[in-house]
Design a protein around this motif. Structure first.
Motif, mmCIF file in Angstrom:
data_model
loop_
_atom_site.group_PDB
_atom_site.id
_atom_site.type_symbol
_atom_site.label_atom_id
_atom_site.label_comp_id
_atom_site.label_asym_id
_atom_site.label_seq_id
_atom_site.Cartn_x
_atom_site.Cartn_y
_atom_site.Cartn_z
ATOM 1 N N GLU A 76 0.840 -1.199 0.000
ATOM 2 C CA GLU A 76 0.000 0.000 0.000
ATOM 3 C C GLU A 76 0.876 1.250 0.000
ATOM 4 N N VAL A 77 0.371 2.296 -0.612
ATOM 5 C CA VAL A 77 1.086 3.560 -0.661
ATOM 6 C C VAL A 77 0.269 4.607 0.094
ATOM 7 N N THR A 78 0.790 5.000 1.258
ATOM 8 C CA THR A 78 0.198 6.094 2.034
ATOM 9 C C THR A 78 1.288 7.142 2.219
ATOM 10 N N ASP A 79 1.085 8.013 3.155
ATOM 11 C CA ASP A 79 2.106 9.035 3.412
ATOM 12 C C ASP A 79 3.206 8.544 4.349
ATOM 13 N N ASP A 80 3.179 7.260 4.724
ATOM 14 C CA ASP A 80 4.161 6.716 5.667
ATOM 15 C C ASP A 80 4.687 5.373 5.159
ATOM 16 N N VAL A 81 5.864 5.391 4.554
ATOM 17 C CA VAL A 81 6.445 4.179 3.982
ATOM 18 C C VAL A 81 6.687 3.112 5.050
ATOM 19 N N ARG A 82 7.075 3.517 6.240
ATOM 20 C CA ARG A 82 7.348 2.536 7.293
ATOM 21 C C ARG A 82 6.074 1.795 7.698
ATOM 22 N N ARG A 83 4.993 2.542 7.803
ATOM 23 C CA ARG A 83 3.698 1.911 8.123
ATOM 24 C C ARG A 83 3.278 0.986 6.979
ATOM 25 N N ASP A 84 3.491 1.421 5.738
ATOM 26 C CA ASP A 84 3.114 0.604 4.581
ATOM 27 C C ASP A 84 3.895 -0.711 4.551
ATOM 28 N N VAL A 85 5.188 -0.630 4.744
ATOM 29 C CA VAL A 85 6.029 -1.834 4.719
ATOM 30 C C VAL A 85 5.695 -2.736 5.905
ATOM 31 N N THR A 86 5.456 -2.131 7.061
ATOM 32 C CA THR A 86 5.077 -2.917 8.238
ATOM 33 C C THR A 86 3.778 -3.681 7.970
ATOM 34 N N ALA A 87 2.789 -3.009 7.436
ATOM 35 C CA ALA A 87 1.506 -3.666 7.143
ATOM 36 C C ALA A 87 1.682 -4.793 6.135
ATOM 37 N N TRP A 88 2.522 -4.565 5.127
ATOM 38 C CA TRP A 88 2.775 -5.595 4.122
ATOM 39 C C TRP A 88 3.451 -6.820 4.745
ATOM 40 N N MET A 89 4.443 -6.559 5.586
ATOM 41 C CA MET A 89 5.142 -7.678 6.240
ATOM 42 C C MET A 89 4.213 -8.434 7.195
ATOM 43 N N ILE A 90 3.344 -7.726 7.890
ATOM 44 C CA ILE A 90 2.376 -8.397 8.766
ATOM 45 C C ILE A 90 1.473 -9.306 7.939
ATOM 46 N N ALA A 91 1.031 -8.813 6.777
ATOM 47 C CA ALA A 91 0.195 -9.644 5.889
ATOM 48 C C ALA A 91 0.951 -10.890 5.444
ATOM 49 N N VAL A 92 2.214 -10.726 5.080
ATOM 50 C CA VAL A 92 3.031 -11.881 4.691
ATOM 51 C C VAL A 92 3.177 -12.837 5.873
ATOM 52 N N GLY A 93 3.388 -12.299 7.059
ATOM 53 C CA GLY A 93 3.584 -13.120 8.246
ATOM 54 C C GLY A 93 2.343 -13.856 8.703
ATOM 55 N N ARG A 94 1.184 -13.464 8.219
ATOM 56 C CA ARG A 94 -0.061 -14.131 8.631
ATOM 57 C C ARG A 94 -0.124 -15.581 8.178
ATOM 58 N N VAL A 95 0.778 -15.970 7.307
ATOM 59 C CA VAL A 95 0.813 -17.368 6.880
ATOM 60 C C VAL A 95 0.961 -18.287 8.095
ATOM 61 N N HIS A 96 1.611 -17.803 9.147
ATOM 62 C CA HIS A 96 1.782 -18.609 10.356
ATOM 63 C C HIS A 96 0.482 -18.808 11.108
ATOM 64 N N ASP A 97 -0.527 -17.990 10.828
ATOM 65 C CA ASP A 97 -1.824 -18.138 11.494
ATOM 66 C C ASP A 97 -2.585 -19.354 10.981
ATOM 67 N N ASP A 98 -2.202 -19.838 9.825
ATOM 68 C CA ASP A 98 -2.842 -21.000 9.221
ATOM 69 C C ASP A 98 -1.844 -22.152 9.228
ATOM 70 N N PRO A 99 -2.015 -23.110 10.151
ATOM 71 C CA PRO A 99 -1.035 -24.202 10.258
ATOM 72 C C PRO A 99 -0.818 -24.963 8.952
ATOM 73 N N ASP A 100 -1.882 -25.156 8.163
ATOM 74 C CA ASP A 100 -1.723 -25.862 6.889
ATOM 75 C C ASP A 100 -0.890 -25.050 5.913
ATOM 76 N N ALA A 101 -1.152 -23.739 5.836
ATOM 77 C CA ALA A 101 -0.381 -22.885 4.929
ATOM 78 C C ALA A 101 1.083 -22.849 5.345
ATOM 79 N N ALA A 102 1.337 -22.763 6.650
ATOM 80 C CA ALA A 102 2.718 -22.762 7.135
ATOM 81 C C ALA A 102 3.399 -24.087 6.815
ATOM 82 N N ALA A 103 2.685 -25.188 6.993
ATOM 83 C CA ALA A 103 3.255 -26.506 6.684
ATOM 84 C C ALA A 103 3.557 -26.638 5.190
ATOM 85 N N VAL A 104 2.657 -26.130 4.352
ATOM 86 C CA VAL A 104 2.897 -26.183 2.908
ATOM 87 C C VAL A 104 4.126 -25.359 2.559
ATOM 88 N N LEU A 105 4.230 -24.167 3.128
ATOM 89 C CA LEU A 105 5.394 -23.323 2.847
ATOM 90 C C LEU A 105 6.683 -23.987 3.310
#
Length: 190
Positions: A76-105
């Protein structure tokens, strides 16, 4: 996509096979993945798999590409690159919330480590896409003078992707504190 030796006769069957591949990777891992089990779970003959995917690598490659294994949507592009990158990384990290997705990865990481063709395809179709999306957002921030003009964008994107893979391999969550430290350390103000 993996190269098939025959035409797909039924899209529903193809998707069932890819879903069965994902299920088997999640429950058994790369080493124990077999065409016999995938065929049984998908409810098709083993010869169907061999006709469409000549190797286990080709099958997993298509499953990875079709399955959205790693959420690598645009940053996402807002006025805060750090917030944007943080949000993107959190979305990527959510794979751990799904045990099957984490196991597949984790199984895919093992497969990538073992098979050079799959490694190249994974890098081309997954990690390159993620790096490109992150690189584009960082470049916009550099252009807007929100990040230092001498920021080594390629190095920073590699560090972020390495952190994702490190967390997968070590089975650690990519949590907000870790992401915050990474963002603060790598994305300093000019």
């Amino acid at each position: 996509m993996g190269k098939s030796t025959g035409r797909f006769r039924n899209e529903e069957t193809r998707l069932a096979i890819l879903d069965a591949t994902r299920t088997e990777l999640a429950s058994r891992g790369w080493d124990k993945l077999s065409f016999e089990r995938v065929a049984a779970v998908a409810g098709v003959g083993k010869q169907t798999l061999y006709r469409w995917w000549p190797t286990k690598t080709a099958l997993v490659s298509e499953m990875v590409t079709e399955g959205g294994i790693l959420p690598v949507g645009p940053v996402e592009v807002t006025d805060d690159v750090r917030r944007d990158v943080t949000a993107w990384m959190i979305a990527v990290g959510r794979v751990h919330d799904d045990p099957d997705a984490a196991a597949v990865l984790q199984a895919v990481v093992a497969a990538v480590a073992e098979d050079a063709d799959l490694s190249a395809q994974y890098d081309d179709r997954i990690t390159t896409v993620a790096r490109t999306r992150l690189r584009e957002r960082l470049q916009r921030a550099v252009d807007a003078a929100d990040l230092p003009p001498d920021l080594k964008i390629d190095v920073v994107t590699q560090v972020f992707m390495a952190m994702v893979l490190w967390c997968l391999v070590t089975r650690r969550p990519l949590d907000q504190a870790l992401i915050a430290d990474l963002v603060t350390t790598t994305l300093q103000k000019p």
